[in-house]
Write a protein that holds these residues in place. Sequence first.
Motif, PDB file in Angstrom:
ATOM      1  N   SER A   7       8.246  -2.544  -9.551  1.00  0.00           N
ATOM      2  CA  SER A   7       8.455  -2.927  -8.149  1.00  0.00           C
ATOM      3  C   SER A   7       8.742  -1.653  -7.374  1.00  0.00           C
ATOM      4  O   SER A   7       9.121  -0.634  -7.957  1.00  0.00           O
ATOM      5  CB  SER A   7       9.670  -3.856  -8.015  1.00  0.00           C
ATOM      6  N   VAL A   8       8.566  -1.769  -6.060  1.00  0.00           N
ATOM      7  CA  VAL A   8       8.991  -0.635  -5.236  1.00  0.00           C
ATOM      8  C   VAL A   8      10.475  -0.783  -4.917  1.00  0.00           C
ATOM      9  O   VAL A   8      11.216   0.194  -4.892  1.00  0.00           O
ATOM     10  CB  VAL A   8       8.088  -0.478  -3.983  1.00  0.00           C
ATOM     11  N   GLY A   9      10.931  -2.033  -4.702  1.00  0.00           N
ATOM     12  CA  GLY A   9      12.350  -2.278  -4.405  1.00  0.00           C
ATOM     13  C   GLY A   9      13.181  -2.126  -5.673  1.00  0.00           C
ATOM     14  O   GLY A   9      12.708  -2.399  -6.781  1.00  0.00           O
TER      15      GLY A   9
ATOM     16  N   ARG B  79      13.200  -8.321   1.856  1.00  0.00           N
ATOM     17  CA  ARG B  79      14.160  -8.916   0.931  1.00  0.00           C
ATOM     18  C   ARG B  79      14.895 -10.029   1.666  1.00  0.00           C
ATOM     19  O   ARG B  79      15.301  -9.863   2.827  1.00  0.00           O
ATOM     20  CB  ARG B  79      15.161  -7.873   0.429  1.00  0.00           C
TER      21      ARG B  79
ATOM     22  N   HIS C 196       7.392 -14.931  -2.990  1.00  0.00           N
ATOM     23  CA  HIS C 196       7.501 -13.483  -3.230  1.00  0.00           C
ATOM     24  C   HIS C 196       6.194 -12.908  -3.817  1.00  0.00           C
ATOM     25  O   HIS C 196       6.193 -12.338  -4.907  1.00  0.00           O
ATOM     26  CB  HIS C 196       8.696 -13.178  -4.152  1.00  0.00           C
TER      27      HIS C 196
ATOM     28  N   SER D  56       3.033  -8.493  -2.727  1.00  0.00           N
ATOM     29  CA  SER D  56       2.327  -7.377  -3.404  1.00  0.00           C
ATOM     30  C   SER D  56       1.191  -7.875  -4.305  1.00  0.00           C
ATOM     31  O   SER D  56       0.573  -7.077  -5.013  1.00  0.00           O
ATOM     32  CB  SER D  56       3.319  -6.564  -4.241  1.00  0.00           C
TER      33      SER D  56
HETATM   34  C1  DGY Z   1       8.539  -4.898  -4.729  1.00  0.00           C
HETATM   35  O1  DGY Z   1       7.778  -4.201  -5.404  1.00  0.00           O
HETATM   36  O2  DGY Z   1       9.668  -4.528  -4.414  1.00  0.00           O
HETATM   37  C2  DGY Z   1       8.029  -6.249  -4.304  1.00  0.00           C
HETATM   38  O3  DGY Z   1       8.995  -6.983  -3.680  1.00  0.00           O
HETATM   39  C3  DGY Z   1       7.415  -7.025  -5.447  1.00  0.00           C
HETATM   40  O4  DGY Z   1       6.268  -6.420  -5.858  1.00  0.00           O
END
Ligand code: DGY
Length: 332
Positions: free
Chosen positions: A75-77, A238, A285, A288
């Motif tokens: 994830s990026v988060g 989020r 969610h 992505s």
């Molecule tokens: C992230 O990557 O943070 C998205 O929320 C999920 O892919």
Amino acid sequence: MKVLITREIPQAGLKVLEIYKDRIEIDYRQGPPLSKPELKKAIKEVDAIVPVIPDEIDKDVIDSAEKLKIIATYSVGYDHIDVKEATARGIFVGNTPGNLTEAVAEHSVALMMTLGRKTAEADRFCRAGKFKYWEPMKFIGPKFMGKTLGLIGFGRIGQHFARIARYGFNMRILYFDPIPHPEAESLLDAERVDLDTLLGNSDIVSIHCNLTEESKGMIGEQELKKMKPLAYLINTARGPIVNEESLVNALKEEWIAGAGLDVFEEEPKINPELIKMDNVVLSPHIASATWEARIQMSRMVAENVVDVLINNKPPRYLVNKDLAQNSVTSLS
Ligand code: DGY
């Protein structure tokens, strides 16, 4: 060395790890999310973990790890990881920035269009066999051309949404971000404003900032009351950035016209009031979820793991940059 991958991910990353099969053993879980006790047990003897969003990698879980060198989140988060604790123990945290920019921005546009043009509601209407004759006064929404888009957070994703809105819909772009982005401002004709100005002047408000102590609950009753009554709120960032109870009131009492939500305050729970409302579009969610983004994310987590376990260096997509100076060798 052992790598734990907690959920099924695209094969691309596994192929990268398999190149090192003499040195890396993969514990690949493909079922539902691991419970906390399962996670604590599974992390015990691994050198690397590839968690996904619902895996809470908190102090308690990190405490159970005896050899962990890297948390390479898919994830990026990274708000599901106790980065402070990981840093204190010399454990790298890596993420997957950049590659889901278009995917998340496009999904935000999809939520905006679905809300305005009522396509989800119209789809439910057709499937329920309710389309008996053409109705001049049903499913009417706004046109988006020339409207004002307010972006909370003007990083890669916010800027890409602005690009689509500016060039595709000739929209005026306002943004609120603690960091000025002069180059993107001039390219996209965007204007940096304070939050109140953004809320009061935007037809669509879309959230693209990280979840932090400061952004938690940033959109509550006061902020929603400052929005235009015909405005839409989009959140693909989020859930806890928006106070869901206040949002429910805002929608019921028509302080705003609708909301497009891909994330929720207590995921995967969705407030039952939101489920009942036709002026709300929900997705689980998935912002992505393009093949391109998810395959690339899979490669990136594997590259992060290989950097640390095989090449003895910090992961290339490093979150806790304070650790970059320390060599991995000194950790093992
Ligand atoms: C992230 O990557 O943070 C998205 O929320 C999920 O892919």
